[in-house]
Design a protein around this motif. Structure first.
Motif, PDB file in Angstrom:
ATOM      1  N   ASP A   1       0.827  -1.202   0.000  1.00 23.55           N
ATOM      2  CA  ASP A   1       0.000   0.000   0.000  1.00 23.55           C
ATOM      3  C   ASP A   1       0.866   1.258   0.000  1.00 23.55           C
ATOM      4  OD1 ASP A   1      -2.676   1.262   0.285  1.00 23.55           O
ATOM      5  OD2 ASP A   1      -1.787   2.002   2.142  1.00 23.55           O
ATOM      6  N   LEU A   2       0.708   2.082  -1.028  1.00 25.23           N
ATOM      7  CA  LEU A   2       1.502   3.302  -1.145  1.00 25.23           C
ATOM      8  C   LEU A   2       1.214   4.266  -0.002  1.00 25.23           C
ATOM      9  CD1 LEU A   2       3.409   5.174  -2.719  1.00 25.23           C
ATOM     10  CD2 LEU A   2       1.440   5.868  -4.119  1.00 25.23           C
ATOM     11  N   TYR A   3      -0.049   4.372   0.403  1.00 25.48           N
ATOM     12  CA  TYR A   3      -0.394   5.288   1.500  1.00 25.48           C
ATOM     13  C   TYR A   3       0.314   4.904   2.794  1.00 25.48           C
ATOM     14  CZ  TYR A   3      -4.193   6.955  -1.493  1.00 25.48           C
ATOM     15  OH  TYR A   3      -4.913   7.489  -2.529  1.00 25.48           O
ATOM     16  N   THR A   4       0.395   3.600   3.065  1.00 22.37           N
ATOM     17  CA  THR A   4       1.059   3.157   4.296  1.00 22.37           C
ATOM     18  C   THR A   4       2.531   3.539   4.277  1.00 22.37           C
ATOM     19  OG1 THR A   4      -0.498   1.304   4.477  1.00 22.37           O
ATOM     20  CG2 THR A   4       1.522   1.167   5.780  1.00 22.37           C
ATOM     21  N   VAL A   5       3.185   3.341   3.128  1.00 21.89           N
ATOM     22  CA  VAL A   5       4.588   3.722   3.012  1.00 21.89           C
ATOM     23  C   VAL A   5       4.750   5.227   3.249  1.00 21.89           C
ATOM     24  CG1 VAL A   5       6.526   3.936   1.415  1.00 21.89           C
ATOM     25  CG2 VAL A   5       5.195   1.832   1.472  1.00 21.89           C
ATOM     26  N   LEU A   6       3.923   6.023   2.593  1.00 21.70           N
ATOM     27  CA  LEU A   6       4.032   7.474   2.740  1.00 21.70           C
ATOM     28  C   LEU A   6       3.735   7.913   4.165  1.00 21.70           C
ATOM     29  CD1 LEU A   6       2.293   8.543  -0.595  1.00 21.70           C
ATOM     30  CD2 LEU A   6       4.719   8.765  -0.047  1.00 21.70           C
ATOM     31  N   ASP A   7       2.746   7.300   4.794  1.00 20.15           N
ATOM     32  CA  ASP A   7       2.398   7.670   6.156  1.00 20.15           C
ATOM     33  C   ASP A   7       3.526   7.330   7.126  1.00 20.15           C
ATOM     34  OD1 ASP A   7       0.300   8.746   7.922  1.00 20.15           O
ATOM     35  OD2 ASP A   7       0.346   6.757   8.814  1.00 20.15           O
ATOM     36  N   ARG A   8       4.124   6.150   6.942  1.00 16.49           N
ATOM     37  CA  ARG A   8       5.224   5.754   7.835  1.00 16.49           C
ATOM     38  C   ARG A   8       6.467   6.609   7.606  1.00 16.49           C
ATOM     39  NH1 ARG A   8       5.252  -0.890   8.347  1.00 16.49           N
ATOM     40  NH2 ARG A   8       3.086  -1.111   9.071  1.00 16.49           N
ATOM     41  N   LEU A   9       6.702   6.969   6.346  1.00 17.89           N
ATOM     42  CA  LEU A   9       7.877   7.774   6.060  1.00 17.89           C
ATOM     43  C   LEU A   9       7.681   9.245   6.426  1.00 17.89           C
ATOM     44  CD1 LEU A   9       9.048   6.335   2.610  1.00 17.89           C
ATOM     45  CD2 LEU A   9      10.121   6.007   4.845  1.00 17.89           C
ATOM     46  N   ALA A  10       6.419   9.650   6.628  1.00 17.94           N
ATOM     47  CA  ALA A  10       6.150  11.050   6.934  1.00 17.94           C
ATOM     48  C   ALA A  10       6.893  11.497   8.187  1.00 17.94           C
ATOM     49  CB  ALA A  10       4.645  11.281   7.097  1.00 17.94           C
ATOM     50  N   GLY A  11       6.754  10.711   9.245  1.00 15.75           N
ATOM     51  CA  GLY A  11       7.452  11.066  10.479  1.00 15.75           C
ATOM     52  C   GLY A  11       8.955  10.884  10.371  1.00 15.75           C
ATOM     53  N   PHE A  12       9.370   9.930   9.551  1.00 17.21           N
ATOM     54  CA  PHE A  12      10.791   9.612   9.418  1.00 17.21           C
ATOM     55  C   PHE A  12      11.536  10.654   8.591  1.00 17.21           C
ATOM     56  CE2 PHE A  12      14.330   7.056   7.609  1.00 17.21           C
ATOM     57  CZ  PHE A  12      14.914   6.622   8.796  1.00 17.21           C
ATOM     58  N   LEU A  13      10.863  11.195   7.571  1.00 15.36           N
ATOM     59  CA  LEU A  13      11.528  12.131   6.662  1.00 15.36           C
ATOM     60  C   LEU A  13      10.955  13.541   6.732  1.00 15.36           C
ATOM     61  CD1 LEU A  13      11.850   9.898   3.467  1.00 15.36           C
ATOM     62  CD2 LEU A  13      13.681  10.551   5.017  1.00 15.36           C
ATOM     63  N   TRP A  14       9.633  13.680   6.595  1.00 15.07           N
ATOM     64  CA  TRP A  14       9.025  14.995   6.485  1.00 15.07           C
ATOM     65  C   TRP A  14       9.055  15.769   7.795  1.00 15.07           C
ATOM     66  CZ3 TRP A  14       3.867  13.274   3.807  1.00 15.07           C
ATOM     67  CH2 TRP A  14       4.125  12.963   2.468  1.00 15.07           C
ATOM     68  N   GLU A  15       8.713  15.088   8.874  1.00 16.43           N
ATOM     69  CA  GLU A  15       8.405  15.808  10.103  1.00 16.43           C
ATOM     70  C   GLU A  15       9.570  15.847  11.082  1.00 16.43           C
ATOM     71  OE1 GLU A  15       4.762  13.878  11.154  1.00 16.43           O
ATOM     72  OE2 GLU A  15       3.829  14.545   9.282  1.00 16.43           O
ATOM     73  N   ARG A  16      10.772  15.900  10.555  1.00 20.76           N
ATOM     74  CA  ARG A  16      11.936  16.122  11.409  1.00 20.76           C
ATOM     75  C   ARG A  16      11.973  17.593  11.806  1.00 20.76           C
ATOM     76  NH1 ARG A  16      13.246  11.163  12.584  1.00 20.76           N
ATOM     77  NH2 ARG A  16      15.228  11.946  13.308  1.00 20.76           N
TER      78      ARG A  16
END
Length: 430
Positions: free
Chosen positions: A74-89
């Motif tokens: 699921d693309l959404y799951t990948v993006l959601d999990r990566l959001a905190g890892f990459l975007w929300e630093r």
């Protein structure tokens, strides 16, 4: 080069100081990371060269567009999990990722260089907009940017948007179809503007004519719709002719700065102000104020970003700027409201529709995925991948409150103070 996945995972976790939340599969077949959930695939070592050349989001985006990275699951799951890892630093960490001054980043770059293989880096995929000319947000350059995004074929947009051909946030009242939710959005806008038989409506950024048609057919308004996209204008004119509304609607290929035939009773600007730019926004508000008659109403429907701690440090999203909306800019809600007031408007209502846009985007992605092969034939594999990523990532951004979307109802209140609006701001929804 053995076990590239483990080496990449360790590298990412060391630099970012957190566990990689998705499983990673590398070009050599190796895998690392959590066993549950979706897999991020690095198909080609070339993707690492892109990251070295353009650290951060643009390098990742180029690799995605070129098909060098992909997702299994699921693309959404990948993006959601990566959001905190990459975007929300925090800002300091995000800044360090894009500079070689940080010792960890320097060490990581050396390791990545060994994994990436020979330089020079690959050329950017062809769908990236390059060669922009003229001053940012000049008429000439705005036309180039609009053409890049919208003139990719009306058939492609039919696949994504569905029969409504509305390219903005729908209004979800209950469970229903995308077409019903878009109709409800158009009708909500018409009611907020209090449209009635014979009113002159200016639809700024009219797209494929949906708001103009709804206003003329359902409310008897006389509409001028303007767009910078010739493909949109041609499509809108055909729809209007098919509806028998050519006597009520005029579609122009025209910049909002060139409209001189006011006054209008109402103005709708739906998903257009994001193209205006911060340097032009006050001018945009002044022009719309001037084009309205006293007592006239403006409905400004616009995506907003969260305010930055240091607004001077705000940077346009690199992927969106290069591949999706060149020169597009988002402003915080408060800045938009203040600018409208400074232009003379009385802002009477702000309607926040953030969750509605997430639902809309998910429907658009589903449409694209359901017609994937045809979408690729109509455009290109890279273009289809761009739209899938941008819409899915945008849905996650709305869901996580990184961005929002708001409808501002504003009035050109006359000197008498009689705004003509109901005392209860939500009477138009009843």
């Amino acid at each position: 080069m053995a076990d590239a996945a483990s080496r990449l995972t360790a590298l990412a976790e060391d630099v970012l100081g957190a566990k990689l939340p998705v499983r990673l599969r590398a070009w050599d077949g190796s895998e690392a990371g959590p066993a549950d959930g979706p897999v991020l695939i690095v198909r080609e070592r070339r993707a690492l060269r892109r990251l070295l050349w353009k650290p951060g989001e643009l390098g990742l985006a180029r690799a995605w567009v070129a098909g060098e990275i992909d997702v299994e699951g699921d693309l959404y799951t990948v993006l959601d999990r990566l959001a905190g890892f990459l975007w929300e630093r925090d800002a300091e960490t995000r800044g360090a990722l894009e500079t070689v001054r940080d010792p960890k980043v320097r060490a990581a770059a050396k390791t990545l260089l060994k994994l990436a293989g020979p330089f020079p880096p690959p050329k950017p995929p062809v769908e990236e907009m390059r060669g922009r000319s003229g001053t940012r947000h000049s008429k000439r350059r705005d036309k180039q940017a609009i053409s890049h995004h919208y003139d990719v074929g009306n058939e492609f947009y039919e696949l994504v948007l569905g029969p409504s051909m509305v390219y903005s946030c729908a209004y979800w009242t209950d469970t229903g179809t995308l077409e019903e939710a878009q109709r409800d959005k158009l009708d909500l806008i018409a009611r907020k503007l209090a449209l009635k038989e014979g009113d002159r409506l200016l639809d700024v950024g009219c797209g494929w004519g949906s708001m103009a048609i709804h206003a003329a057919r359902e409310y008897g308004a006389r509409v001028v719709g303007i767009t910078l996209s010739r493909e949109q204008a041609a499509y809108a004119r055909k729809r209007i002719a098919d509806e028998g509304l050519t006597d009520r609607i005029e579609i122009r290929v025209q910049d909002y700065r060139d409209v001189t035939d006011g006054p209008f009773d109402a103005i709708s600007s739906i998903g257009m102000a994001e193209h205006v730019g911060a340097v032009r926004y006050r001018e945009y508000a002044d022009i719309l104020f001037r084009l309205l008659k006293p007592g006239g109403r403006l409905l400004n429907h616009q995506i907003a970003r969260r305010p930055e701690p240091d607004e001077e440090a705000y940077e346009v999203d690199a992927f969106i700027d290069a591949y999706v909306f060149p020169d597009g800019e988002l402003a915080p809600m408060g800045r938009t409201l203040t600018t409208l007031e400074e232009a003379g408007f009385e802002v009477r209502d702000v309607d926040v529709l953030r969750e509605h846009y997430a639902l809309t985007l998910r429907r658009w992605v589903a449409n694209l995925e359901a017609h994937w092969d045809r979408a690729v034939r109509l455009t290109s594999p890279a273009r289809a991948r761009i739209w899938r990523l941008y819409m899915a990532a945008s849905a996650v951004s709305f869901e996580r409150n990184r961005i929002g979307v708001n409808q501002f109802l504003a009035v050109k209140t006359p000197a008498s103070g009689a705004s003509g609006l109901p005392r209860r701001s939500r009477e138009w929804t009843e």
